[in-house]
Design an enzyme around this catalytic site. Structure first.
Site, PDB file in Angstrom:
ATOM      1  N   SER A   5       0.831  -1.214   0.000  1.00 14.79           N
ATOM      2  CA  SER A   5       0.000   0.000   0.000  1.00 14.79           C
ATOM      3  C   SER A   5       0.856   1.251   0.000  1.00 14.79           C
ATOM      4  CB  SER A   5      -0.882   0.044   1.253  1.00 14.79           C
ATOM      5  OG  SER A   5      -1.755  -1.035   1.276  1.00 14.79           O
ATOM      6  N   GLU A  18      -5.662  -1.508  -8.315  1.00 18.41           N
ATOM      7  CA  GLU A  18      -4.807  -0.488  -8.931  1.00 18.41           C
ATOM      8  C   GLU A  18      -3.576  -1.211  -9.484  1.00 18.41           C
ATOM      9  OE1 GLU A  18      -5.765   3.458  -6.247  1.00 18.41           O
ATOM     10  OE2 GLU A  18      -4.582   1.876  -5.319  1.00 18.41           O
ATOM     11  N   HIS A  70      -2.609  -3.527  -6.431  1.00 22.06           N
ATOM     12  CA  HIS A  70      -3.122  -3.101  -5.129  1.00 22.06           C
ATOM     13  C   HIS A  70      -4.604  -3.454  -5.010  1.00 22.06           C
ATOM     14  CE1 HIS A  70      -3.958   0.151  -1.965  1.00 22.06           C
ATOM     15  NE2 HIS A  70      -3.261  -0.804  -1.397  1.00 22.06           N
ATOM     16  N   ASN A  76      -6.038   5.752  -1.943  1.00 21.66           N
ATOM     17  CA  ASN A  76      -5.604   6.232  -0.630  1.00 21.66           C
ATOM     18  C   ASN A  76      -5.172   7.690  -0.653  1.00 21.66           C
ATOM     19  OD1 ASN A  76      -6.234   3.929   0.723  1.00 21.66           O
ATOM     20  ND2 ASN A  76      -4.192   3.036   0.578  1.00 21.66           N
TER      21      ASN A  76
HETATM   22  N1  NAD Z   1      -5.207  -4.856   5.060  1.00 19.37           N
HETATM   23  C1  NAD Z   1      -5.559  -4.031   4.069  1.00 19.37           C
HETATM   24  O1  NAD Z   1      -6.632  -3.405   4.077  1.00 19.37           O
HETATM   25  C2  NAD Z   1      -4.652  -3.868   2.869  1.00 19.37           C
HETATM   26  C3  NAD Z   1      -5.180  -3.341   1.675  1.00 19.37           C
HETATM   27  C4  NAD Z   1      -4.375  -3.253   0.552  1.00 19.37           C
HETATM   28  C5  NAD Z   1      -3.046  -3.681   0.618  1.00 19.37           C
HETATM   29  N2  NAD Z   1      -2.551  -4.165   1.801  1.00 19.37           N
HETATM   30  C6  NAD Z   1      -1.159  -4.639   1.797  1.00 19.37           C
HETATM   31  O2  NAD Z   1      -1.163  -6.060   1.743  1.00 19.37           O
HETATM   32  C7  NAD Z   1      -0.041  -6.582   2.445  1.00 19.37           C
HETATM   33  C8  NAD Z   1      -0.519  -7.553   3.507  1.00 19.37           C
HETATM   34  O3  NAD Z   1      -1.388  -6.889   4.392  1.00 19.37           O
HETATM   35  P1  NAD Z   1      -2.366  -7.714   5.356  1.00 19.37           P
HETATM   36  O4  NAD Z   1      -3.293  -6.728   5.951  1.00 19.37           O
HETATM   37  O5  NAD Z   1      -2.909  -8.916   4.650  1.00 19.37           O
HETATM   38  O6  NAD Z   1      -1.313  -8.205   6.476  1.00 19.37           O
HETATM   39  P2  NAD Z   1      -1.483  -9.373   7.536  1.00 19.37           P
HETATM   40  O7  NAD Z   1      -0.607  -9.006   8.692  1.00 19.37           O
HETATM   41  O8  NAD Z   1      -2.916  -9.697   7.776  1.00 19.37           O
HETATM   42  O9  NAD Z   1      -0.830 -10.658   6.798  1.00 19.37           O
HETATM   43  C9  NAD Z   1       0.516 -10.733   6.453  1.00 19.37           C
HETATM   44  C10 NAD Z   1       0.869 -12.214   6.332  1.00 19.37           C
HETATM   45  O10 NAD Z   1       2.184 -12.309   5.778  1.00 19.37           O
HETATM   46  C11 NAD Z   1       2.876 -13.362   6.427  1.00 19.37           C
HETATM   47  N3  NAD Z   1       4.293 -13.172   6.277  1.00 19.37           N
HETATM   48  C12 NAD Z   1       5.096 -12.267   6.894  1.00 19.37           C
HETATM   49  N4  NAD Z   1       6.363 -12.404   6.456  1.00 19.37           N
HETATM   50  C13 NAD Z   1       6.365 -13.404   5.537  1.00 19.37           C
HETATM   51  C14 NAD Z   1       7.363 -14.005   4.733  1.00 19.37           C
HETATM   52  N5  NAD Z   1       8.630 -13.599   4.787  1.00 19.37           N
HETATM   53  N6  NAD Z   1       7.007 -15.005   3.910  1.00 19.37           N
HETATM   54  C15 NAD Z   1       5.727 -15.419   3.831  1.00 19.37           C
HETATM   55  N7  NAD Z   1       4.731 -14.886   4.577  1.00 19.37           N
HETATM   56  C16 NAD Z   1       5.050 -13.888   5.419  1.00 19.37           C
HETATM   57  C17 NAD Z   1       2.386 -13.265   7.882  1.00 19.37           C
HETATM   58  O11 NAD Z   1       2.640 -14.465   8.605  1.00 19.37           O
HETATM   59  C18 NAD Z   1       0.901 -12.956   7.680  1.00 19.37           C
HETATM   60  O12 NAD Z   1       0.153 -14.154   7.580  1.00 19.37           O
HETATM   61  C19 NAD Z   1       0.730  -5.374   2.963  1.00 19.37           C
HETATM   62  O13 NAD Z   1       1.738  -5.045   2.057  1.00 19.37           O
HETATM   63  C20 NAD Z   1      -0.342  -4.285   3.022  1.00 19.37           C
HETATM   64  O14 NAD Z   1       0.194  -2.989   2.888  1.00 19.37           O
HETATM   65  C21 NAD Z   1      -3.321  -4.283   2.908  1.00 19.37           C
END
Ligand code: NAD
Length: 289
Positions: free
Chosen positions: A122, A155, A143, A193
């Site tokens: 993000s 996106e 995204h 965003n």
């Molecule tokens: N939550 C949102 O609303 C949202 C929206 C758009 C984009 N994002 C982006 O998506 C990504 C994930 O966000 P999220 O909210 O799902 O996070 P989250 O914390 O729910 O999940 C992240 C997952 O990644 C795993 N992980 C961490 N390091 C790892 C590695 N080295 N290898 C494999 N797995 C690994 C963790 O164990 C966890 O299960 C981020 O980059 C975030 O910016 C989030």
């Protein structure tokens, strides 16, 4: 690589976004292999997917047979070598540059050279992520929005180094995943965003200034601007801490005041009033499911 060549999608991270992306890819007919760090993460991820599918089942959007078929298309690994089968990789691990860089480093030797690495980041520059890999022309931002199975937008963000074919493939794949792609430059906040975060932050400022109650601010924006959800309701849904963090990241990049969160948000975070997830934010959710 053409979209027709993509049969297996590798998803890195089984969290909120990774689980949603895996579910959506499997619903769209792809074989999916999910990579996460340990079995506990997968148990959580599978829980998110199962709950999502059960919701669709309850609303008669899928049948029990389809639910079983979707689950059968999703496998899981803790070893980057498990993604050797992937024709396309979508990364959704923690929002930390070093974590993503280390992961792509490991994937480099497991995944075929033509495989595209898409990142769901993000706030980290796609160009910076691409530069950390040995295949910068095959790195692209995709995204997605939370909850992935519901939200229709992706996106698509090329890095400075991304090849046009990579952007075309990401755009085509977005369509095949049942989503609409919007092309977007690699800039802080991309499109959504960049507009939405200042709107939520501004609503918090209006609330802080005592202009109106949270309910009235949301009602005004729903009825006056025809928004489906008020900005403060939305911040409670997203998490006050998340909006605060993203606002600060965007402010750091741009130094534009509109991204800088007001004191009320910092106080709410200190008090644990993070929104729905803690039962209290701008609204009180005590006793509500
Ligand atoms: N939550 C949102 O609303 C949202 C929206 C758009 C984009 N994002 C982006 O998506 C990504 C994930 O966000 P999220 O909210 O799902 O996070 P989250 O914390 O729910 O999940 C992240 C997952 O990644 C795993 N992980 C961490 N390091 C790892 C590695 N080295 N290898 C494999 N797995 C690994 C963790 O164990 C966890 O299960 C981020 O980059 C975030 O910016 C989030």
């Amino acid at each position: 690589m053409k979209a027709d060549d993509v049969k297996v999608i590798g998803v890195c991270g089984a969290g909120t976004m990774g689980a949603g992306i895996a579910q959506q890819a499997a619903i769209s007919g792809y074989e999916v292999t999910v990579l996460d760090v340990d079995d506990a993460a997968w148990t959580r991820g599978l829980g998110i997917i199962t709950k999502g599918l059960d919701r669709m089942l309850a609303r008669e959007k899928i049948t029990q047979g389809q639910k079983d078929a979707v689950l059968a298309r999703i496998s899981y690994t803790t070893d980057a070598a498990g993604l050797a089968v992937a024709d396309y990789v979508i990364e959704a691990v923690f929002e930390e540059y070093e974590v993503k860089k280390e992961l792509f480093g490991r994937l480099e030797s497991s995944c075929r050279p033509e495989v595209v690495f898409a990142t769901n980041t993000s706030s980290i520059s796609i160009t910076e992520i691409a530069a950390a890999t040995a295949r910068p022309d095959r790195v692209v931002g995709m995204h997605f929005f939370n909850p992935v199975p519901v939200m229709k937008l992706v996106e698509v963000i090329p890095a400075l180094q991304t090849a046009p074919e990579t952007v075309e493939l990401a755009t085509e794949l977005t369509g095949r995943l049942g989503k609409t792609a919007v092309a977007c430059q690699d800039t802080p906040g991309f499109v959504v965003n960049r507009i939405l975060i200042p709107m939520m932050i501004d609503a918090a400022r209006v609330f802080e200034a005592g202009v109106a109650s949270a309910e009235d601010i949301d009602t005004a924006m729903k009825l006056g601007a025809n928004l489906p959800m008020g900005p403060l309701e939305l911040m409670d849904f997203t998490g006050v801490d998340i909006a605060y963090h993203v606002g600060n990241v965007l402010y750091e990049y741009t130094k534009e005041q509109r991204f800088s969160p007001p004191t009320i948000m910092r106080k709410m975070i200190k008090a644990g009033h993070l929104g729905r997830k803690t039962g209290k934010g701008f609204y009180d959710y005590a006793g509500k499911a």
